[in-house]
Design a protein around this motif. Structure first.
Motif, PDB file in Angstrom:
ATOM      1  N   ALA A  23      -0.949   1.374   5.216  1.00 33.25           N
ATOM      2  CA  ALA A  23      -1.683   2.019   4.127  1.00 33.25           C
ATOM      3  C   ALA A  23      -1.949   3.495   4.389  1.00 33.25           C
ATOM      4  CB  ALA A  23      -2.993   1.286   3.863  1.00 33.25           C
ATOM      5  N   SER A  24      -2.456   3.846   5.571  1.00 27.88           N
ATOM      6  CA  SER A  24      -2.796   5.251   5.822  1.00 27.88           C
ATOM      7  C   SER A  24      -1.545   6.124   5.903  1.00 27.88           C
ATOM      8  CB  SER A  24      -3.621   5.384   7.096  1.00 27.88           C
ATOM      9  OG  SER A  24      -2.883   4.921   8.209  1.00 27.88           O
ATOM     10  N   ARG A  25      -0.454   5.593   6.465  1.00 31.85           N
ATOM     11  CA  ARG A  25       0.790   6.368   6.538  1.00 31.85           C
ATOM     12  C   ARG A  25       1.380   6.596   5.149  1.00 31.85           C
ATOM     13  NH1 ARG A  25       3.832   3.208  11.288  1.00 31.85           N
ATOM     14  NH2 ARG A  25       2.230   1.663  10.937  1.00 31.85           N
ATOM     15  N   LEU A  26       1.328   5.568   4.303  1.00 30.52           N
ATOM     16  CA  LEU A  26       1.859   5.722   2.950  1.00 30.52           C
ATOM     17  C   LEU A  26       0.997   6.659   2.114  1.00 30.52           C
ATOM     18  CD1 LEU A  26       3.205   2.275   1.825  1.00 30.52           C
ATOM     19  CD2 LEU A  26       4.439   4.395   2.066  1.00 30.52           C
ATOM     20  N   GLU A  27      -0.297   6.648   2.354  1.00 30.18           N
ATOM     21  CA  GLU A  27      -1.185   7.551   1.622  1.00 30.18           C
ATOM     22  C   GLU A  27      -0.749   9.001   1.810  1.00 30.18           C
ATOM     23  OE1 GLU A  27      -5.908   8.736   1.402  1.00 30.18           O
ATOM     24  OE2 GLU A  27      -5.235   7.235   2.830  1.00 30.18           O
ATOM     25  N   ARG A  28      -0.407   9.364   3.029  1.00 29.00           N
ATOM     26  CA  ARG A  28       0.053  10.728   3.309  1.00 29.00           C
ATOM     27  C   ARG A  28       1.474  10.954   2.798  1.00 29.00           C
ATOM     28  NH1 ARG A  28      -2.316   9.212   8.178  1.00 29.00           N
ATOM     29  NH2 ARG A  28      -0.283   8.913   9.144  1.00 29.00           N
ATOM     30  N   ALA A  29       2.320   9.950   2.886  1.00 26.93           N
ATOM     31  CA  ALA A  29       3.741  10.102   2.576  1.00 26.93           C
ATOM     32  C   ALA A  29       4.026  10.271   1.089  1.00 26.93           C
ATOM     33  CB  ALA A  29       4.527   8.917   3.108  1.00 26.93           C
ATOM     34  N   ILE A  30       3.255   9.635   0.224  1.00 25.26           N
ATOM     35  CA  ILE A  30       3.614   9.626  -1.197  1.00 25.26           C
ATOM     36  C   ILE A  30       3.023  10.773  -1.997  1.00 25.26           C
ATOM     37  CG2 ILE A  30       3.932   7.141  -1.248  1.00 25.26           C
ATOM     38  CD1 ILE A  30       1.213   6.864  -2.517  1.00 25.26           C
ATOM     39  N   SER A  31       2.281  11.647  -1.361  1.00 20.71           N
ATOM     40  CA  SER A  31       1.571  12.680  -2.116  1.00 20.71           C
ATOM     41  C   SER A  31       2.499  13.571  -2.939  1.00 20.71           C
ATOM     42  CB  SER A  31       0.716  13.524  -1.174  1.00 20.71           C
ATOM     43  OG  SER A  31       1.537  14.155  -0.224  1.00 20.71           O
ATOM     44  N   ASN A  32       3.648  13.957  -2.439  1.00 20.91           N
ATOM     45  CA  ASN A  32       4.548  14.849  -3.177  1.00 20.91           C
ATOM     46  C   ASN A  32       5.938  14.253  -3.365  1.00 20.91           C
ATOM     47  OD1 ASN A  32       2.637  16.950  -3.412  1.00 20.91           O
ATOM     48  ND2 ASN A  32       3.036  17.528  -1.291  1.00 20.91           N
ATOM     49  N   LYS A  33       6.027  12.953  -3.390  1.00 23.42           N
ATOM     50  CA  LYS A  33       7.320  12.281  -3.500  1.00 23.42           C
ATOM     51  C   LYS A  33       7.509  11.702  -4.906  1.00 23.42           C
ATOM     52  CE  LYS A  33       8.264  12.494   0.990  1.00 23.42           C
ATOM     53  NZ  LYS A  33       7.636  13.678   1.478  1.00 23.42           N
ATOM     54  N   ILE A  34       8.770  11.436  -5.254  1.00 19.26           N
ATOM     55  CA  ILE A  34       9.086  10.773  -6.514  1.00 19.26           C
ATOM     56  C   ILE A  34       8.975   9.277  -6.283  1.00 19.26           C
ATOM     57  CG2 ILE A  34      10.898  10.338  -8.197  1.00 19.26           C
ATOM     58  CD1 ILE A  34      11.989  13.140  -7.496  1.00 19.26           C
ATOM     59  N   CYS A  35       8.071   8.637  -7.019  1.00 22.36           N
ATOM     60  CA  CYS A  35       7.819   7.210  -6.840  1.00 22.36           C
ATOM     61  C   CYS A  35       8.198   6.453  -8.106  1.00 22.36           C
ATOM     62  CB  CYS A  35       6.353   6.958  -6.517  1.00 22.36           C
ATOM     63  SG  CYS A  35       5.832   7.737  -4.976  1.00 22.36           S
ATOM     64  N   THR A  36       8.757   5.264  -7.908  1.00 18.33           N
ATOM     65  CA  THR A  36       9.135   4.385  -9.010  1.00 18.33           C
ATOM     66  C   THR A  36       8.744   2.951  -8.650  1.00 18.33           C
ATOM     67  OG1 THR A  36      11.354   4.104  -8.089  1.00 18.33           O
ATOM     68  CG2 THR A  36      11.084   5.805  -9.778  1.00 18.33           C
ATOM     69  N   VAL A  37       8.822   2.075  -9.635  1.00 24.74           N
ATOM     70  CA  VAL A  37       8.601   0.649  -9.389  1.00 24.74           C
ATOM     71  C   VAL A  37       9.780  -0.127  -9.955  1.00 24.74           C
ATOM     72  CG1 VAL A  37       6.082   0.649  -9.263  1.00 24.74           C
ATOM     73  CG2 VAL A  37       7.171   0.487 -11.485  1.00 24.74           C
ATOM     74  N   LEU A  38      10.129  -1.204  -9.260  1.00 28.14           N
ATOM     75  CA  LEU A  38      11.146  -2.132  -9.736  1.00 28.14           C
ATOM     76  C   LEU A  38      10.400  -3.285 -10.379  1.00 28.14           C
ATOM     77  CD1 LEU A  38      14.112  -3.065  -9.910  1.00 28.14           C
ATOM     78  CD2 LEU A  38      13.759  -4.193  -7.696  1.00 28.14           C
ATOM     79  N   VAL A  39      10.693  -3.517 -11.657  1.00 29.30           N
ATOM     80  CA  VAL A  39       9.982  -4.516 -12.446  1.00 29.30           C
ATOM     81  C   VAL A  39      10.991  -5.497 -13.018  1.00 29.30           C
ATOM     82  CG1 VAL A  39       8.503  -4.814 -14.470  1.00 29.30           C
ATOM     83  CG2 VAL A  39       8.230  -2.807 -13.046  1.00 29.30           C
ATOM     84  N   SER A  40      10.619  -6.777 -13.041  1.00 28.95           N
ATOM     85  CA  SER A  40      11.414  -7.805 -13.695  1.00 28.95           C
ATOM     86  C   SER A  40      10.738  -8.132 -15.024  1.00 28.95           C
ATOM     87  CB  SER A  40      11.483  -9.046 -12.811  1.00 28.95           C
ATOM     88  OG  SER A  40      12.180 -10.071 -13.459  1.00 28.95           O
ATOM     89  N   VAL A  41      11.487  -8.031 -16.126  1.00 33.43           N
ATOM     90  CA  VAL A  41      10.934  -8.251 -17.461  1.00 33.43           C
ATOM     91  C   VAL A  41      11.644  -9.436 -18.108  1.00 33.43           C
ATOM     92  CG1 VAL A  41      10.453  -7.210 -19.710  1.00 33.43           C
ATOM     93  CG2 VAL A  41      10.500  -5.771 -17.676  1.00 33.43           C
ATOM     94  N   THR A  42      10.871 -10.455 -18.519  1.00 38.45           N
ATOM     95  CA  THR A  42      11.449 -11.625 -19.168  1.00 38.45           C
ATOM     96  C   THR A  42      11.592 -11.385 -20.671  1.00 38.45           C
ATOM     97  OG1 THR A  42       9.274 -12.631 -19.425  1.00 38.45           O
ATOM     98  CG2 THR A  42      10.509 -13.219 -17.446  1.00 38.45           C
ATOM     99  N   ASP A  43      12.218 -12.337 -21.354  1.00 38.29           N
ATOM    100  CA  ASP A  43      12.474 -12.194 -22.790  1.00 38.29           C
ATOM    101  C   ASP A  43      11.205 -12.113 -23.629  1.00 38.29           C
ATOM    102  OD1 ASP A  43      15.178 -12.214 -22.337  1.00 38.29           O
ATOM    103  OD2 ASP A  43      15.405 -14.356 -22.744  1.00 38.29           O
ATOM    104  N   ASP A  44      10.091 -12.669 -23.126  1.00 40.95           N
ATOM    105  CA  ASP A  44       8.842 -12.617 -23.894  1.00 40.95           C
ATOM    106  C   ASP A  44       8.006 -11.379 -23.568  1.00 40.95           C
ATOM    107  OD1 ASP A  44       7.888 -13.255 -21.383  1.00 40.95           O
ATOM    108  OD2 ASP A  44       6.622 -14.921 -22.064  1.00 40.95           O
ATOM    109  N   GLY A  45       8.532 -10.471 -22.735  1.00 42.01           N
ATOM    110  CA  GLY A  45       7.851  -9.221 -22.429  1.00 42.01           C
ATOM    111  C   GLY A  45       6.957  -9.272 -21.207  1.00 42.01           C
ATOM    112  N   THR A  46       6.962 -10.386 -20.484  1.00 46.22           N
ATOM    113  CA  THR A  46       6.147 -10.484 -19.275  1.00 46.22           C
ATOM    114  C   THR A  46       6.808  -9.672 -18.170  1.00 46.22           C
ATOM    115  OG1 THR A  46       5.427 -12.701 -19.886  1.00 46.22           O
ATOM    116  CG2 THR A  46       5.146 -12.061 -17.587  1.00 46.22           C
ATOM    117  N   ALA A  47       6.050  -8.735 -17.606  1.00 46.25           N
ATOM    118  CA  ALA A  47       6.564  -7.879 -16.542  1.00 46.25           C
ATOM    119  C   ALA A  47       5.981  -8.323 -15.207  1.00 46.25           C
ATOM    120  CB  ALA A  47       6.196  -6.427 -16.818  1.00 46.25           C
ATOM    121  N   THR A  48       6.838  -8.396 -14.187  1.00 47.81           N
ATOM    122  CA  THR A  48       6.424  -8.766 -12.839  1.00 47.81           C
ATOM    123  C   THR A  48       6.889  -7.674 -11.888  1.00 47.81           C
ATOM    124  OG1 THR A  48       6.703 -11.099 -13.406  1.00 47.81           O
ATOM    125  CG2 THR A  48       6.521 -10.561 -11.071  1.00 47.81           C
ATOM    126  N   LEU A  49       5.961  -7.139 -11.137  1.00 50.41           N
ATOM    127  CA  LEU A  49       6.267  -6.076 -10.192  1.00 50.41           C
ATOM    128  C   LEU A  49       6.992  -6.655  -8.984  1.00 50.41           C
ATOM    129  CD1 LEU A  49       5.833  -3.068  -9.637  1.00 50.41           C
ATOM    130  CD2 LEU A  49       3.645  -3.650  -8.618  1.00 50.41           C
TER     131      LEU A  49
END
Length: 172
Positions: free
Chosen positions: A126-152
């Motif tokens: 947690a503490s290492r990522l807190e420093r690392a992500i401050s100026n980085k491009i971040c994205t999430v990979l999400v799975s979306v079902t046919d009814d619109g339910t999104a799962t991270l």
């Protein structure tokens, strides 16, 4: 088997079955959905009330998704469907060719939430990522079902999984 042992067995079995069912349901959503990569903005590296989570807002590429509904500036709190292809907002579930991929959520406190705005990070990173992500491009990979339910599924830093990023950049 006497009655007390039977009741103890049933009392232990019910939560185990319930948790197994919930885990199976989450796994089904992850494996049967369409994978989508979405941009992240407004990172809050730690939510101290909930442990070591990355809390963020997903950038759907749409302006004013949660607009006021009356003159007293009350905000909508009902279900919304954010169409990702083509980008649009629907108040009812899109049908047919109006939208090929959408995420179901609602407006809370003026922000669209679909249940994919928090990602758990183990305490040792947690503490290492807190420093690392401050100026980085971040994205999430999400799975979306046919009814619109999104799962991270994954949190990514500069296109790589957070775990790969940590191991490559913070090796012991």
């Amino acid at each position: 088997m006497n009655r007390q042992r039977f009741y103890t067995f049933v009392a232990l079995l019910i939560p185990i079955l319930a948790l197994s069912g919930l885990a199976g349901w989450k796994h089904w959503h992850q494996s049967h959905g369409q994978e989508v990569v979405l941009s992240v903005q407004a990172l809050d590296p730690r939510d101290l009330l909930s442990g070591h989570y990355l809390t963020f807002q997903v950038d759907y590429g749409l302006e004013s998704m949660c607009r006021p509904i009356s003159s007293n500036d009350a905000l909508r709190n009902d279900a919304l469907y954010v169409c990702l292809d083509p980008k649009n907002i629907f108040e009812t579930m899109p049908q047919g060719e109006a939208c090929s991929l959408f995420i179901r959520g609602s407006c809370r406190r003026g922000v669209f939430e679909a249940g994919i705005e928090r990602f758990f990070i183990p305490q040792e990173y947690a503490s290492r990522l807190e420093r690392a992500i401050s100026n980085k491009i971040c994205t999430v990979l999400v799975s979306v079902t046919d009814d619109g339910t999104a799962t991270l599924q994954d949190f990514r830093i500069e296109g790589r999984s957070w775990s790969d990023y940590v191991h490559e950049n913070f090796a012991p």
